[in-house]
Motif scaffolding. Structure first.
Motif: not given
Length: 375
Positions: A124, A127, A135-136, A138-141, A159-161, A164
């Motif tokens: 995590q 971002f 901030y948000s 994010l949890t990695s894929s 992670v795909d952003v 965003m």
């Protein structure tokens, strides 16, 4: 007509990762694979920053921040979190500016972060975009690791952003909350030869004022202390004549300013620019086309183990009519300059067929008279 050709090129000429050769002296975490590719009018850009730096009250640490020391490394200094976002709720953070030209459409944006940690929360990160309110989480894929000694487990998360970054546009992006061990690590805690941490943002955008190019992003997580990592790429066709613009991008961890023999090569040729020598390609620098990347917070010249760069390729290294190329990361033998390649990008001009407009077709009835059905 050009748009139709571009779409056709995207569907039939996707760049593929062909093979990876691992030579002796390397421990494998994950082979590089193709994350994204496209043939579009546009560009590929990178930005990012470190998340650890020295905390010693010494002249060596001061010299490391300015880049004036040729011996300061993360092996001989106490490393601690940087935290420059002004947010009291975070204890590790850094920012970097991303420029997306007006009229562009963001096609892909990938966020990567790296450190050494066994904490379950290493998947995590926080971002923040130029347009977001705070901030948000994010949890990695994807989280790639290589088991180390004790809690010193190097990792890279992704992670795909895209959505965003498309909404955020140009401005300063912030990453915080990344798990990263700190302190002193002299290099005896294999495979970590000093603590470092950082994040990178890789973005592809389309813009019809740019040339038609082939873009590809590959990621993996490999370690080498002695040897080469060769990545062969293909599936493109460069222009058949004239100059060719090609650029590489690299995110590599644990390069040191005092180590020599580390190289980045394209088709067997050492890459250099105003800040990188042929024999020290990874020395703790964040650069874009040979200049230090502006808009970072903090903006220390020596990142102490975190390298991010976009490289302009000399004319001729990728030939006219070429359909493949080889990217090589080389680590020296017998030094502490271990390397962890994490992200490599490739961008090059591609061949565009010339279509003659206003073609006129004519027909004549062989028997004379008018043309009718069945003639």
């Amino acid at each position: 007509m050009k748009t139709a050709l571009m779409r056709g090129a995207q569907s039939v000429c996707a760049l593929m990762l062909a093979m990876i050769f691992l030579l002796p002296g390397m421990a494998e975490a994950r082979n590089f694979s193709l994350r994204y590719s496209a043939n579009v009018e546009g560009d590929l850009v990178l930005t990012g920053n470190m998340l650890l730096h020295c905390t010693d009250a010494t002249t060596t640490c001061t010299a490391a921040k300015t880049g004036s020391s040729t011996t300061a490394t993360n092996r001989n200094l106490t490393m601690g979190p940087v935290d420059t976002d002004g947010d009291p709720s975070t204890s590790i953070s850094s920012g970097a500016y991303l420029t997306i030209p007006s009229g562009s459409t963001v096609l892909f944006a990938g966020l990567y972060w790296h450190g050494a940690s066994s904490n379950a929360s290493r998947n995590q990160a926080l971002f923040k975009t130029p347009t977001s309110f705070g901030y948000s989480v994010l949890t990695s894929s994807t989280v790639d690791t290589l088991a180390g000694t004790g809690t010193s487990i190097p990792y890279q998360a992704y992670v795909d952003v895209t959505s965003m970054v498309a909404a955020g546009g140009s401005g300063t992006y912030w990453v915080a909350g990344v798990q990263a061990n700190s302190g002193v690590n002299s290099g005896t805690n294999f495979p970590v030869s000093g603590y470092e941490a950082g994040w990178s943002l890789v973005v592809v955008f389309s813009n019809n004022s740019y040339p038609l190019r082939n873009f590809a992003i590959y990621d993996g997580f490999l370690y080498t202390a002695s040897g080469a990592i060769n990545i062969s790429v293909g599936g493109f066709l460069t222009p058949l004549s004239g100059p060719i613009s090609t650029r590489l991008g690299s995110v590599v961890y644990d390069g040191d300013i005092d180590g020599t023999g580390d190289k980045l090569q394209l088709n067997g040729t050492d890459l250099t620019d105003a800040l990188h020598t042929a024999n020290n390609a990874f020395q703790g620098l964040i650069t874009d086309l040979g200049v230090r990347m502006p808009g970072r917070n903090p903006s220390y010249n020596n990142t102490l183990g975190y390298d991010l760069a976009r490289w302009n390729i000399p004319s001729g290294l990728v030939a006219n009519g070429a359909t493949n190329a080889t990217i090589t990361v080389v680590a020296p033998t017998g030094t502490d300059d271990y390397l962890w390649p994490g992200v490599l990008t490739f961008a090059t001009d591609i061949y565009v067929p010339i279509i003659t407009p206003n073609i006129v077709k004519t027909a004549t009835d062989k028997n004379g008279g008018d043309l009718v059905a069945g003639d």
